[in-house]
Design an enzyme around this catalytic site. Structure first.
Site, PDB file in Angstrom:
ATOM      1  N   GLU A   1      -1.543  -4.759  -1.873  1.00 58.33           N
ATOM      2  CA  GLU A   1      -1.172  -5.678  -0.588  1.00 58.33           C
ATOM      3  C   GLU A   1      -1.528  -7.117  -1.107  1.00 58.33           C
ATOM      4  O   GLU A   1      -1.328  -8.131  -0.324  1.00 58.33           O
ATOM      5  CB  GLU A   1      -1.886  -5.499   0.629  1.00 58.33           C
ATOM      6  CG  GLU A   1      -1.660  -3.935   1.315  1.00 58.33           C
ATOM      7  CD  GLU A   1      -0.251  -4.044   1.829  1.00 58.33           C
ATOM      8  OE1 GLU A   1       0.151  -5.054   2.468  1.00 58.33           O
ATOM      9  OE2 GLU A   1       0.092  -3.023   1.968  1.00 58.33           O
TER      10      GLU A   1
ATOM     11  N   ASP B   1      -6.869  -6.665   1.962  1.00 59.87           N
ATOM     12  CA  ASP B   1      -7.367  -6.987   3.455  1.00 59.87           C
ATOM     13  C   ASP B   1      -8.464  -6.194   3.742  1.00 59.87           C
ATOM     14  O   ASP B   1      -9.443  -6.391   4.714  1.00 59.87           O
ATOM     15  CB  ASP B   1      -6.308  -6.843   4.680  1.00 59.87           C
ATOM     16  CG  ASP B   1      -5.958  -5.111   4.711  1.00 59.87           C
ATOM     17  OD1 ASP B   1      -6.766  -4.266   4.747  1.00 59.87           O
ATOM     18  OD2 ASP B   1      -4.877  -5.027   5.146  1.00 59.87           O
TER      19      ASP B   1
ATOM     20  N   HIS C   1       3.620   1.201   4.428  1.00 56.44           N
ATOM     21  CA  HIS C   1       2.587   1.025   3.755  1.00 56.44           C
ATOM     22  C   HIS C   1       1.356   1.514   4.751  1.00 56.44           C
ATOM     23  O   HIS C   1       0.199   1.796   4.378  1.00 56.44           O
ATOM     24  CB  HIS C   1       2.249  -0.331   3.404  1.00 56.44           C
ATOM     25  CG  HIS C   1       1.972  -1.279   4.676  1.00 56.44           C
ATOM     26  ND1 HIS C   1       1.538  -2.601   4.395  1.00 56.44           N
ATOM     27  CD2 HIS C   1       2.304  -1.419   5.916  1.00 56.44           C
ATOM     28  CE1 HIS C   1       1.526  -3.225   5.512  1.00 56.44           C
ATOM     29  NE2 HIS C   1       1.816  -2.526   6.586  1.00 56.44           N
TER      30      HIS C   1
ATOM     31  N   ASP D   1     -10.254  -0.788   3.037  1.00 61.37           N
ATOM     32  CA  ASP D   1      -9.158  -1.442   3.875  1.00 61.37           C
ATOM     33  C   ASP D   1      -9.553  -1.737   5.134  1.00 61.37           C
ATOM     34  O   ASP D   1     -10.550  -1.141   5.811  1.00 61.37           O
ATOM     35  CB  ASP D   1      -7.992  -0.083   3.787  1.00 61.37           C
ATOM     36  CG  ASP D   1      -6.738  -0.738   4.045  1.00 61.37           C
ATOM     37  OD1 ASP D   1      -6.537  -1.700   4.768  1.00 61.37           O
ATOM     38  OD2 ASP D   1      -5.745   0.040   3.430  1.00 61.37           O
TER      39      ASP D   1
ATOM     40  N   HIS E   1      -7.508  -1.229   7.451  1.00 62.02           N
ATOM     41  CA  HIS E   1      -6.606  -0.203   8.084  1.00 62.02           C
ATOM     42  C   HIS E   1      -6.915   1.143   7.677  1.00 62.02           C
ATOM     43  O   HIS E   1      -6.948   1.482   6.443  1.00 62.02           O
ATOM     44  CB  HIS E   1      -5.022  -0.508   7.867  1.00 62.02           C
ATOM     45  CG  HIS E   1      -4.628  -2.199   8.558  1.00 62.02           C
ATOM     46  ND1 HIS E   1      -4.676  -2.976   7.575  1.00 62.02           N
ATOM     47  CD2 HIS E   1      -4.463  -2.739   9.511  1.00 62.02           C
ATOM     48  CE1 HIS E   1      -4.543  -4.252   7.959  1.00 62.02           C
ATOM     49  NE2 HIS E   1      -4.122  -4.024   9.370  1.00 62.02           N
TER      50      HIS E   1
ATOM     51  N   ASP F   1      -4.323   3.497   8.034  1.00 64.16           N
ATOM     52  CA  ASP F   1      -3.127   3.906   7.019  1.00 64.16           C
ATOM     53  C   ASP F   1      -2.926   5.184   7.285  1.00 64.16           C
ATOM     54  O   ASP F   1      -2.595   6.010   6.229  1.00 64.16           O
ATOM     55  CB  ASP F   1      -2.972   3.380   5.498  1.00 64.16           C
ATOM     56  CG  ASP F   1      -3.130   1.896   5.278  1.00 64.16           C
ATOM     57  OD1 ASP F   1      -2.558   1.065   6.333  1.00 64.16           O
ATOM     58  OD2 ASP F   1      -3.480   1.493   4.220  1.00 64.16           O
TER      59      ASP F   1
ATOM     60  N   ASP G   1      -7.465  -2.501  -0.933  1.00 60.96           N
ATOM     61  CA  ASP G   1      -6.339  -3.118  -0.225  1.00 60.96           C
ATOM     62  C   ASP G   1      -7.079  -4.433  -0.016  1.00 60.96           C
ATOM     63  O   ASP G   1      -8.169  -4.616   0.467  1.00 60.96           O
ATOM     64  CB  ASP G   1      -6.152  -2.424   1.217  1.00 60.96           C
ATOM     65  CG  ASP G   1      -4.831  -3.290   2.224  1.00 60.96           C
ATOM     66  OD1 ASP G   1      -5.063  -4.475   2.142  1.00 60.96           O
ATOM     67  OD2 ASP G   1      -4.372  -2.673   2.663  1.00 60.96           O
TER      68      ASP G   1
ATOM     69  N   HIS H   1       0.826  -1.148  -0.043  1.00 60.57           N
ATOM     70  CA  HIS H   1      -0.013  -0.009  -0.263  1.00 60.57           C
ATOM     71  C   HIS H   1       0.979   1.332  -0.107  1.00 60.57           C
ATOM     72  O   HIS H   1       0.270   2.307  -0.358  1.00 60.57           O
ATOM     73  CB  HIS H   1      -1.038   0.061   1.099  1.00 60.57           C
ATOM     74  CG  HIS H   1      -2.403   0.467   0.789  1.00 60.57           C
ATOM     75  ND1 HIS H   1      -3.456   0.144   1.476  1.00 60.57           N
ATOM     76  CD2 HIS H   1      -2.621   1.397  -0.322  1.00 60.57           C
ATOM     77  CE1 HIS H   1      -4.441   0.923   0.830  1.00 60.57           C
ATOM     78  NE2 HIS H   1      -3.873   1.652  -0.121  1.00 60.57           N
TER      79      HIS H   1
END
Ligand code: ARG
Ligand code: MN
Ligand code: MN
Ligand code: MN
Length: 305
Positions: A270, A227, A140, A123, A125, A127, A225, A96
């Site tokens: 990712e 995830d 990332h 995502d 996350h 980030d 992403d 990322h």
């Protein structure tokens, strides 16, 4: 549309090797063919290489691969800006940290057009670390902070036209570090975390955000992403977090994005093909891109929901 594929084999934003194989995996999984089938023109620009830099250190000793990340940021910003002027850029990651560059490139293009740029961050996350606040040192975890113009990125090129918080929406969030949480509270970023999605479903917050983009006649960059998805359907990622988006939620997001007609650029990030199960994650990502670019289950001329 003219889709411009930009390979971004970035592996320096985290510590588990493998994301550098992402662009190859998307090509093997048939991304270009899926887009062509939908009637798009596809130009594959091949893989970008980072601008070389001598190693750099950072006051936060956890930070690693700073020079390499800076080099990727510069190279991808340049490639992204050029591609955005010619068509619809699709960045094939890579971890990322590539979004430090991809979004910078797209933002430079939007600025030249005089149009506002909106950001949809799909995502687990947020980030939202800076190089100072990251504990893992994995860059990332920092692109949204750079994109929104937070201080702490003095060694990077200044972000062209930072995106204000009220032009950013995050969906799928379920892992936020304390420093990110503290920094995000005063921001107006729309954070549809898993609690929100459980209460409201994924369609409602996304429709609200898309209405904002349309009202401002904005461009929209989507950063996807792996995830964001539940690890049971998308195992090929180094930072799995349980409780992610389902197959059906993810496709609904892509279909709503397509119908909005607002998306102008996309990151796929990712994917670590070394962790995949017989290409399942790469194929799912390609199918999601196809939904985003117009694939439908059944296409009636007029359809009401
Ligand atoms: N917040 C954590 C960190 O800074 C995880 C970041 C994960 N980011 C990602 N792009 N997968 O290390
Ligand atoms: Mn390394
Ligand atoms: Mn991420
Ligand atoms: Mn993530």
């Amino acid at each position: 549309q003219t889709c411009i594929l930009i390979g971004a084999p970035v592996d320096s934003g985290q510590k588990r090797a493998g994301c550098l194989m992402g662009p190859a995996a998307y090509r093997v999984a048939g991304l270009a063919e899926a887009l062509t089938t939908l009637g798009h023109e596809v130009i594959d620009r091949g893989d970008v290489a980072p601008v070389p830099h001598a190693p750099m250190t950072h006051p936060n000793p956890a930070v690693h691969h700073l020079a390499e990340t800076l080099g990727w940021t510069e190279a991808l910003a340049q490639a992204g800006r050029a591609a955005a002027a010619e068509g619809f850029p699709i960045f094939l990651g890579g971890d990322h940290s590539l979004s430090l560059g991809s979004v910078a490139g797209v933002a430079a293009h939007a600025k030249a057009l005089g149009r506002p740029l909106f950001l949809l961050w799909l995502d687990a996350h947020t980030d939202f670390h800076t190089p100072q606040t990251t504990e893992s040192g994995n860059l990332h975890g920092t692109p949204v902070a750079y994109i929104s113009g937070r201080t702490g990125f003095e060694m990077f090129p200044p972000f062209p036209a930072p995106i204000p918080g009220n032009q950013i929406c995050m969906l799928g969030i379920r892992s936020v570090d304390e420093a990110e949480q503290r920094a995000l509270i005063p921001e107006e970023v729309e954070i549809a975390d898993m609690r929100v999605l459980d209460e409201r479903g994924i369609g409602a917050p996304l429709r609200e955000f898309l209405a904002k983009v349309a009202a401002a006649d904005g461009l929209l960059h989507v950063s996807l992403d792996v995830d964001f998805l539940d690890p049971s359907i998308a195992p090929a990622v180094g930072t799995t977090v349980p409780g992610g988006t389902t197959f059906r939620e993810a496709h609904l997001v892509m279909e709503l994005l397509h119908e909005s007609g607002r998306v102008t650029s996309l990151d796929l990030v990712e994917l670590n093909p070394f962790l995949d199960e017989r290409g399942q994650t790469a194929r799912l990502m390609v199918d999601l891109v196809a939904s985003l670019m117009g694939r439908k289950v059944f296409d009636r001329p007029t359809r009401q929901f």
